[in-house]
Design a protein around this motif. Structure first.
Motif, PDB file in Angstrom:
ATOM      1  N   PRO A   1       2.851   0.756 -13.583  1.00  0.00           N
ATOM      2  CA  PRO A   1       3.503   1.100 -12.314  1.00  0.00           C
ATOM      3  C   PRO A   1       2.739   0.679 -11.069  1.00  0.00           C
ATOM      4  N   VAL A   2       1.414   0.782 -11.090  1.00  0.00           N
ATOM      5  CA  VAL A   2       0.643   0.466  -9.891  1.00  0.00           C
ATOM      6  C   VAL A   2       0.729  -1.028  -9.575  1.00  0.00           C
ATOM      7  N   ILE A   3       0.545  -1.864 -10.596  1.00  0.00           N
ATOM      8  CA  ILE A   3       0.624  -3.312 -10.382  1.00  0.00           C
ATOM      9  C   ILE A   3       2.033  -3.710  -9.949  1.00  0.00           C
ATOM     10  N   THR A   4       3.036  -3.150 -10.615  1.00  0.00           N
ATOM     11  CA  THR A   4       4.423  -3.465 -10.266  1.00  0.00           C
ATOM     12  C   THR A   4       4.729  -3.080  -8.830  1.00  0.00           C
ATOM     13  N   ALA A   5       4.293  -1.891  -8.416  1.00  0.00           N
ATOM     14  CA  ALA A   5       4.544  -1.447  -7.046  1.00  0.00           C
ATOM     15  C   ALA A   5       3.847  -2.342  -6.031  1.00  0.00           C
ATOM     16  N   ALA A   6       2.625  -2.765  -6.332  1.00  0.00           N
ATOM     17  CA  ALA A   6       1.891  -3.611  -5.398  1.00  0.00           C
ATOM     18  C   ALA A   6       2.557  -4.973  -5.234  1.00  0.00           C
ATOM     19  N   VAL A   7       2.947  -5.594  -6.328  1.00  0.00           N
ATOM     20  CA  VAL A   7       3.585  -6.907  -6.260  1.00  0.00           C
ATOM     21  C   VAL A   7       4.944  -6.817  -5.573  1.00  0.00           C
ATOM     22  N   ALA A   8       5.744  -5.812  -5.963  1.00  0.00           N
ATOM     23  CA  ALA A   8       7.067  -5.651  -5.358  1.00  0.00           C
ATOM     24  C   ALA A   8       6.954  -5.345  -3.869  1.00  0.00           C
TER      25      ALA A   8
ATOM     26  N   GLY B   1       0.814  -1.215   0.000  1.00  0.00           N
ATOM     27  CA  GLY B   1       0.000   0.000   0.000  1.00  0.00           C
ATOM     28  C   GLY B   1       0.840   1.254   0.000  1.00  0.00           C
ATOM     29  N   GLY B   2       1.940   1.251   0.754  1.00  0.00           N
ATOM     30  CA  GLY B   2       2.818   2.419   0.781  1.00  0.00           C
ATOM     31  C   GLY B   2       3.468   2.684  -0.563  1.00  0.00           C
ATOM     32  N   MET B   3       3.894   1.627  -1.251  1.00  0.00           N
ATOM     33  CA  MET B   3       4.546   1.831  -2.545  1.00  0.00           C
ATOM     34  C   MET B   3       3.555   2.283  -3.612  1.00  0.00           C
ATOM     35  N   VAL B   4       2.345   1.749  -3.585  1.00  0.00           N
ATOM     36  CA  VAL B   4       1.330   2.207  -4.538  1.00  0.00           C
ATOM     37  C   VAL B   4       1.015   3.684  -4.316  1.00  0.00           C
ATOM     38  N   THR B   5       0.909   4.067  -3.048  1.00  0.00           N
ATOM     39  CA  THR B   5       0.659   5.480  -2.735  1.00  0.00           C
ATOM     40  C   THR B   5       1.796   6.359  -3.230  1.00  0.00           C
ATOM     41  N   ALA B   6       3.029   5.882  -3.079  1.00  0.00           N
ATOM     42  CA  ALA B   6       4.179   6.652  -3.564  1.00  0.00           C
ATOM     43  C   ALA B   6       4.135   6.834  -5.071  1.00  0.00           C
ATOM     44  N   VAL B   7       3.695   5.812  -5.804  1.00  0.00           N
ATOM     45  CA  VAL B   7       3.573   5.919  -7.259  1.00  0.00           C
ATOM     46  C   VAL B   7       2.556   6.991  -7.627  1.00  0.00           C
ATOM     47  N   LEU B   8       1.432   7.002  -6.946  1.00  0.00           N
ATOM     48  CA  LEU B   8       0.405   7.995  -7.233  1.00  0.00           C
ATOM     49  C   LEU B   8       0.874   9.407  -6.885  1.00  0.00           C
ATOM     50  N   LEU B   9       1.611   9.536  -5.793  1.00  0.00           N
ATOM     51  CA  LEU B   9       2.153  10.849  -5.426  1.00  0.00           C
ATOM     52  C   LEU B   9       3.180  11.329  -6.435  1.00  0.00           C
ATOM     53  N   SER B  10       3.937  10.418  -6.997  1.00  0.00           N
ATOM     54  CA  SER B  10       4.928  10.798  -8.001  1.00  0.00           C
ATOM     55  C   SER B  10       4.255  11.371  -9.241  1.00  0.00           C
TER      56      SER B  10
END
Length: 539
Positions: free
Chosen positions: A276-283, A79-88
């Motif tokens: 990016p969203v899927i990649t961030a969630a899986v990673a 969740g944190g990484m997905v949020t970071a992608v959206l903020l970027s």
């Protein structure tokens, strides 16, 4: 026509920009620390127990997590990484971390450094690291400070060259303020721009900026060395020095592994970043799963270095953890940062090197040697791994001394840094660093003239020669029509050299080669030397 500002106004604008950039760097460091502490306590602190060590530092449990709360860690990191992608995305087009800032400074293209991008980087870092993603804090504070500095230089209309130096100074000042190491931060701003040596002008700009940013940070948080220790041991001890040399060699191997893995993972994940969203969630889920078994790899991990300063703590830690943590930190950092998370690569190098130093001390003790205090090995590992990974050995050494509380380092620490730097040669986490010293402006002018002349000759095609060199007569309005276009009427009939390749021209015509050498020594007008050559090829 716009009047150029006078020297007094220009220097006034430059000094104001440097002062404001330094203050902004200090405030950026304050904002990052405050936001990161708040988000870490709310997110990561809600699913696992964080043990406070010192001011602003904590460490996760040494063993694997247990209970139902452990299952929430992968979801939290994802969740944190997905949020970071959206903020970027909110930040718009921007440079990426410390490497992006280095590239912007070296190319003098600061348009990607914006206040909007700084805000996105600040919040994205807090969410990524505060939820358990692996990374450091130097990259975000460097970009925040540099972006604010670039915005200030644009507002004050500072020249491009001076603006790039102000931004470089802000980079080092921000890092030095956050880690409470102003001298190391100032040197870092000059040393990070190149793979070898440093940029002297950047150091001159950073020298006044770093203490100002540090003062702003201290006004808010007070002065507390990041890893304060009380004893480095004897300045010279044969056994301790030998162990520290081994620490340097171990850090050289780990630095190579870190740099190689980081860039390799980046290439592997490049196609996946199209989603990016899927990649961030899986990673994020993968990093969180690893964090269940090695919790100290979550977040910044600076607490692990703090534990390495205590001999009793190092002896109490499981040996498998000291062996595994550097490699786990390498993997989790590479995946986090290349899959959409926001953070720095500087901080993980501190954790990797510090853990390696603590491991070497532990193994030396268990073999019956007396390697001195554990803190000396841990701090030597920090300096050696950091200096080798980012090609900044001097800054890393000074930085390590400052975060340890300004104690005189043992000779073995310097040996460890030198060995690690020599054994890693030119590897670096920052590809945008200049590989070698760039040519001066005058040599750049000569290169430009020669390249343009050769390009014009190639486009014109070959002309017939009489004896290799012939005289040409051209008709130009207002001229006698004799000689080459740029020669005076009194000297018609000069040989036209436009039909010769440049390499042949310089090798076969001693007078031309001699003229170039004179131009280099006397800084003469180089265009005159090649005027006939460049103009003759354009017909």
């Amino acid at each position: 026509m716009t009047e150029r500002p006078g020297p007094g106004r220009r220097w006034g604008a430059l000094c104001a920009a440097l002062l404001l950039a330094a203050v902004a760097a200090g405030l950026g460091a304050v904002a990052l620390r405050a936001l990161l502490e708040l988000v870490t306590e709310v997110l990561l602190g809600s699913v696992l127990r964080l043990e406070p060590i010192a001011d602003g530092l904590w460490h996760a449990p040494a063993g694997p997590l247990e209970g139902r709360g452990a299952l929430l860690v992968p979801l939290l990191v994802a969740g944190g990484m997905v949020t970071a992608v959206l903020l970027s995305r909110f930040g718009g087009p921007q440079v990426n971390g410390t490497d992006g800032v280095i590239g912007a400074v070296n190319s003098r293209d600061l348009h990607g450094l914006t206040v909007r991008g700084a805000a996105a980087k600040l919040t994205g870092t807090a969410v990524t690291l505060g939820s358990g993603g692996s990374g450091g804090t130097e990259g975000p504070v460097a970009q925040v400070a540099a972006s604010l500095g670039a915005a200030i230089t644009r507002r004050l209309r500072v020249t491009e060259d001076e603006a790039s130096l102000v931004v470089a100074a802000a980079l080092g000042a921000g890092v030095g303020a956050l880690f409470q190491a102003p001298v190391g931060g100032a040197i870092l701003s000059a040393e990070l721009l190149r793979r070898r040596g440093m940029r002297g002008q950047a150091l001159l700009y950073a020298a006044p900026a770093a203490p100002i940013a540090f003062g702003v940070f201290v006004l808010v948080y007070g002065y507390h060395p990041m890893f304060e220790i009380t004893d480095f041991g004897a300045p010279w001890d044969p056994v301790a020095t030998a162990v520290l040399a081994v620490v340097g060699l171990a850090c050289a191997l780990l630095a190579r592994a870190y740099v190689g893995t980081f860039h390799r993972v980046g290439r592997l994940l490049r196609p996946a970043r199209k989603r990016p969203v899927i990649t961030a969630a899986v990673a994020g889920a993968l990093v969180g799963t690893v964090g269940i078994f090695v919790p100290m790899a979550l977040g910044t991990g600076y607490g692990a270095v703090s534990l390495g300063l205590s001999q009793s703590a190092v002896l109490a830690l499981p040996l498998w953890l000291l062996l595994a943590l550097p490699f786990v930190k390498i993997a989790t950092t590479a995946v986090t940062l290349h899959a959409g998370g926001v953070g720095g690569v500087f901080g993980p190098a501190i954790v990797i090197g510090g853990t390696a130093g603590a491991l070497c001390w532990r193994l030396a003790v268990e073999t019956g040697l007396d390697p001195g205090p554990a803190a000396a090995c841990t701090i030597a590992g920090v300096a050696a791994c950091l200096g080798a990974s980012v090609r900044a050995p001097l800054a890393a050494t000074v930085f390590a001394v400052e975060i340890a509380g300004y104690l005189v380092p043992p000779a073995g620490l310097l040996i460890a840094v030198v060995l690690a730097t020599v054994c890693t040669r030119d590897i670096t986490l920052f590809p945008s660093q200049e590989a070698a010293r760039s040519p001066g402006p005058y040599r750049q002018l000569i290169n430009s003239v020669m390249l343009n002349a050769d390009d014009m000759r190639r486009r014109a095609g070959p002309n017939r020669l009489i004896g290799g060199i012939r005289s040409r007569r051209r008709d130009r309005p207002g001229s006698s029509g004799e000689g080459c276009p740029m020669e005076p009427e009194a000297t018609p009939g000069l040989p036209d050299l436009a039909d010769l390749p440049l390499d042949e021209l310089l090798n076969s015509r001693p007078e031309v080669n001699h003229a170039v050498q004179i131009a280099l020594r006397r800084r003469a007008a180089v265009g005159i030397v090649f005027a006939g050559h460049s103009a003759g090829g354009g017909t």
